[in-house]
Design an enzyme around this catalytic site. Sequence first.
Site, PDB file in Angstrom:
ATOM      1  N   GLU A   1       0.867  -1.183   0.000  1.00 33.20           N
ATOM      2  CA  GLU A   1       0.000   0.000   0.000  1.00 33.20           C
ATOM      3  C   GLU A   1       0.902   1.231   0.000  1.00 33.20           C
ATOM      4  OE1 GLU A   1      -4.177   1.298   2.175  1.00 33.20           O
ATOM      5  OE2 GLU A   1      -3.218  -0.604   2.602  1.00 33.20           O
TER       6      GLU A   1
ATOM      7  N   GLU B   1      -2.819   0.813  13.135  1.00 25.61           N
ATOM      8  CA  GLU B   1      -3.967   1.122  12.275  1.00 25.61           C
ATOM      9  C   GLU B   1      -5.289   0.812  12.982  1.00 25.61           C
ATOM     10  OE1 GLU B   1      -5.537  -0.056   7.793  1.00 25.61           O
ATOM     11  OE2 GLU B   1      -4.204  -1.422   8.858  1.00 25.61           O
TER      12      GLU B   1
END
Length: 783
Positions: free
Chosen positions: A351, A634
């Site tokens: 990502e 996260e």
Amino acid sequence: MSASETAPIRWSARMVRPQADAGVGTQASFVAKSFTVAVPSGNEVLHISALGLYRAFINGKRVGNDLLTPGWTVYDQRLSYQSYAVGDLLVAGENRVEIWLADGWMRSQLMWGKAPIFNTWGKDIAAIVELRAAPGLDEAVLLTDDSWESGTLPILKSGIYFGEIFDARLAPTVTAGTEVLDFDTSILVPHETTPVRELEPLPVVKSWRDDEGRTVYDFGQNAGGNVAITVKGAAGARVIVEHGEVLDKDGQFYNGNYRTAAARIEYILAGTGEEHYWPYFTFQGYRYVRVTIEGDATLSDIVSVPVSSVTELKAGFSSANPLVDRLFLNTVWSQRANFIEVPTDCPQRDERLGWTGDAQVFAGTAAYLGEVHGFFRKWVRDVMADQREDGAVPHVVPDPTRMYPEGYPGFYGSTGWGDAIAMVPWQLYLHYADKAFLAEALPAMVKWVDFVWSISDGPIVKPPRAWGARGFSFGDWLQPSGPSAKPLPTIGDDAAATIYLFITSSLVARIATITGDTATAERLSRMADEVKAAFAREFITPSGRLAYDDQTSYALAFLHDLIPEDKREAAKAYFKSAIVRTDGRIGTGFIGTPALLPALVKIGEPGIAAQVFLQEEVPGWLYQVKMGATTIWERWDAIQPDGSIYNPQMNSYNHYAYGAVCQWLLEGVAGFQPDPEAPGFERILFEPVIIPELSPVKAHHDSPRGTIRAAWTVEGHRVRYDIEVPAGSRGVLRLDRYADITVNGQAVGGTSEVGPGRHTIEFTFTPVPGLALDKVEINARTP
């Protein structure tokens, strides 16, 4: 030297492709040229850029010390170039320049899953170079054209997600010529941000061998960068380095959360004695590495070398609670690892993208922790370049999906994410007084606000649920849902989107006023008023309860004054009840979390804010610190209490978004912030939130005007608050919630001004209790 915010040069050189290049994922290549200089002046300047990544050498010596150049921009519209003083590298007579090239962000894999994108901004790597006798001269000593030669490098493969394979047995070898590409030099811009540089190396704190004889090294700190190794052995022996952020429940090396990112470094020995290697064209996110040695070789040294565009820490915070102090430090490390050219979500998996929502909620914190003026200005220009014609802002910038929409249709237009187009420039205005950039970005802000209105053609925004549909919204992303048997209510996408339409239309109206665009200011002010009225009709019941009755709804609505005065007291009670239902724990996601504690303080409940902040169970800021985190996670539950790993399909241990609470630690707890009416810390507002459990508190920020300091201690009900106002600034004390206030021994009212220098303030503090969590605190009735 590296240029920043300078006038672009006029290019005579051509962008040249190495004919030795065989395409993405293959052996790296270079372009080179030998040339003669009669007598170097010592003032020569090299202007250079590339498609892909480059590293330049003159007479075998490296040019500059910037990393991952030319950086990452929206390459088809904006490509950075760097300018370096190179007079000390030149000699009288024959010289040689060699430009190493690699895939980088331009053409190595971006995106994830079943739809990875390669060759995002083009299939050809290339370089453009002009060597000039002195700064400002147009006459070139050397420039790239089709007379340059090319060849292959010892780098057998490299990629941002992949890593790098380096065969030290090979030397750069000329094998072909070059080809001039059809390239528009008008898109070249001087490098706009602080360059990526290496930070202080981190030594190994622990190492051990696993059952297969591989050695695992723990550097004690999750970071973004690369390991540097020193090795000795036979030619052809191989050192393989794998990266991981955490250990699994059994204490074993783990990187399942990297998904399709190989995150692998391989070094093949030349067999020439002691050899040193540090990767050239990649970076990884890791705390641990697992090293496998194939063949006859011995690793004598290994260190972790973090890299970042933010290399100087600009703020500090300390308290009596070591978990809180470590949380602050974790945020610093997450910013470092994710501010590598672009504000990315994470530095490890497949990502590493410039997610707009993450940047939007964190920009204020980022401006305290590091020098980010140029960094964010550059990135917002990329946001503007990637913005769609209808005003929609991509979820990630630079946006690979704009070039390849078939794999990720409609990857733009989420409220809370696209609002970065206004929120980030506003933070640059607050911290750096950059009014000019507000004016530059204003048209893009207006286009975004009009886009959000258009989603449902009115003040109530009703985003579609389907991914890729026009106006799809992430809502309050990763909001904890509580026990599966009885999930907790969460804010609906319609309420979240409508609240953000109000927030941003109000802000853009204010920005338009500041920049002198009266017509826009009046139009968007009317829009904001209409949204506010519609929100009250649609989402606030007659009893004062918000429709979704969740922490994010109340936090955002209170913080931005969306609740009518006659319903505020009832809504406060419902807000508190929402916190009781979560057992005093966080019930917010990406957009709600930064608002939660400031909103509680604003409604006069600092005790509840302290209670939510300091609790140490999941979900909570301090839970992850207790679980050994050295960066921000996260997910609130990225590691379960029993040590088990959450679903690896979306589980990063280095995401800065929830670290936005550090803005509250500085602005709320320590109590200093810029005044929007006199930005850039020309005037500083001091308004501390006293949490006795944290005493003593100390904080500072190296602002553009000088260092701001604040510290307080509590003794009984008396507080001593010491502040320092930098020269050229003024301080405004806002102490209305306290009593018996003195400044430097003189009695004052709740609001007073102080000049530059150090000041001692004392006042009486009456603690506000938290919530009794064993009972419901509300029994509201509809009037």
